[in-house]
Write an enzyme that holds these catalytic residues in place. Structure first.
Site, short mmCIF file in Angstrom:
data_model
loop_
_atom_site.label_atom_id
_atom_site.label_comp_id
_atom_site.label_asym_id
_atom_site.label_seq_id
_atom_site.Cartn_x
_atom_site.Cartn_y
_atom_site.Cartn_z
N CYS A 1 2.25 -13.22 -9.53
CA CYS A 1 3.54 -12.65 -9.86
C CYS A 1 4.42 -12.50 -8.62
CB CYS A 1 3.37 -11.26 -10.49
SG CYS A 1 2.72 -11.30 -12.17
N LYS B 1 -3.49 1.38 4.09
CA LYS B 1 -2.81 1.88 2.89
C LYS B 1 -3.76 1.68 1.71
CE LYS B 1 0.30 -0.70 0.89
NZ LYS B 1 1.51 -1.51 0.59
#
Length: 418
Positions: free
Chosen positions: A115, A160
């Protein structure tokens, strides 16, 4: 390319059976490359991305049988390179790299596709493998990982929170020498599911589902049987379908405890929600939903994969609301398409200001990514007139037989084959 033709509006009423989770099935399929004995995986959804993953591991030398379940025998892997022609369509292909280098000491994966929803770099995956001792290089569009002997356990603090990188490091560490500690690990249920699958094969993993995962590496993994958990995003999508169409839908074969944030927000819209051990019912009793504030966050917060569906909900709801996307950049590509159908929205940086309208009008729209395509299909179900959704290959990547399920709920939807 195939299209959907949808005649609306329709109040969606009925029952739907939820498929297995794409975001569990994919990492589990790639993790079968770690196993020296056959594996049977049940409740695998029928998706384009699943087909691609099966083609990929087959090209590497695994024997695969795919019917209602997926049988994988990766005992005779002879190729260690995931080629561009398959990887280009699916970002999840990077999950092949960790198992290959962990078991065979080498692996190559073409830089992945998928995507187009902003920067989702593979750096965290590669940094994790490097900390386990692998040498990482980039040559001619391929990421290559290499090590002499076994990977070595390490203490890895994720810069992260990343579901994908947590899967990569956890999977590779199962065959590393010594103990690996992953701090700031992702908490998603799909991480727990992948860990439970690896444990079934003989891995030593504790802490999956918390921000610290500890893996004590073993020399080899065996075979086994495993059932993929239900897809919480598909569940949420159908619950939104009930709310926006002022209908009543019962989702079966799901797990309500994975959807606390979504259920809480749907209750704020005025919908009545009931749950059982493996089902969820939403009934809005013919009323227009109320606008709500949504802010995406890592699990157990509100899932980014439900943002597009809730954008649509707020854009037809009573009132004005704000949606804030904190996970991915450039994930509002569905908004210009929904504007073609009559919504009133304004994008400001990572927020959408939604001014609810009572009605949508059918239009020709184009899917831009997986979850955006779901919002456009749902919009077509409630819009007045005909909606044509182009480029539905995006939705085929992540929703199992969505047109059949919507048709069973009363939608007038058909696939137009190219």
């Amino acid at each position: 390319m195939d299209k959907f033709r949808i005649q609306g509006p329709t109040q969606l009423i009925g029952e739907v059976t939820i498929a297995g989770a794409k975001n569990s099935a994919l990492p589990i399929l790639f993790a079968t490359l770690l196993a020296e004995e056959p594996v049977n995986i049940h409740n695998v959804p029928k998706l384009k991305d699943i087909d691609t993953a099966i083609q990929l591991i087959s090209q590497l030398g695994a024997k695969v049988k795919y019917n209602k379940s997926v049988y994988v025998d990766a005992s005779n892997i002879a190729v260690y390179c995931a080629p561009y022609d398959l990887v280009k369509t699916m970002r999840a292909s990077i999950w092949a790299l960790g198992p290959l280098v962990a078991r065979f000491g080498q692996g190559q994966v073409s830089l992945p596709g998928g995507c187009a929803i902003g920067a989702r770099p593979v750096d965290l995956h590669l940094d994790g493998l490097a900390k386990l001792g692998a040498t990482i290089t980039l040559e001619k569009g391929y990421v290559k990982a290499y090590i002499k002997g076994r990977l070595r356990g390490a203490h890895i603090v994720m810069d992260k929170v990343s579901v994908g990188a947590t899967v990569t490091v956890m999977s590779a560490a199962t065959l590393a020498q010594g103990i690996t500690i992953i701090d700031n690990a992702a908490l998603e249920p799909e991480i727990v599911d992948t860990a439970n699958f690896l444990i079934t094969l003989g891995a030593n993993i504790i802490g999956a589902g918390s921000n610290q995962i500890i893996i004590d590496g073993v020399t080899s993994l065996g075979g086994g049987e495993y059932r993929v958990l239900p897809d919480r995003i598909e569940t949420g999508t159908f619950l939104v379908a009930a709310a926006i169409s002022r209908g009543h839908i019962v989702c079966h074969a799901t797990r309500p405890n994975m959807l606390d944030a979504v259920i809480a927000k749907l209750r704020e819209t005025g919908a009545k929600i009931e749950t059982g051990e493996d089902w969820i019912s939403l009934n809005i009793h013919g009323k227009r939903p109320k606008a709500i504030t949504v802010r995406t966050a890592p699990y157990p917060g509100f899932p980014t994969d439900m943002q597009a569906q809730f954008s649509l909900l707020n854009l037809i709801a009573k009132g004005t609301s704000v949606i804030t996307e904190t996970i991915f950049e450039n994930r509002f590509m569905h908004i210009p398409e929904l504007m073609r159908m009559g919504v009133h929205a304004k994008i400001e940086n990572n927020t959408i200001i939604c001014h609810g309208v009572e009605k949508l009008s059918g239009a020709q729209v184009m899917a831009t990514d997986l979850r955006a395509s779901a919002s456009l299909v749902l919009a077509g179900c409630i819009a007045e007139g005909v909606t044509i959704v182009d480029r539905i290959y995006h939705i085929d990547r992540g929703y199992d037989c969505i047109e059949n399920k919507l048709r069973n709920l009363g939608a007038n939807i058909e696939r137009i084959y190219s």
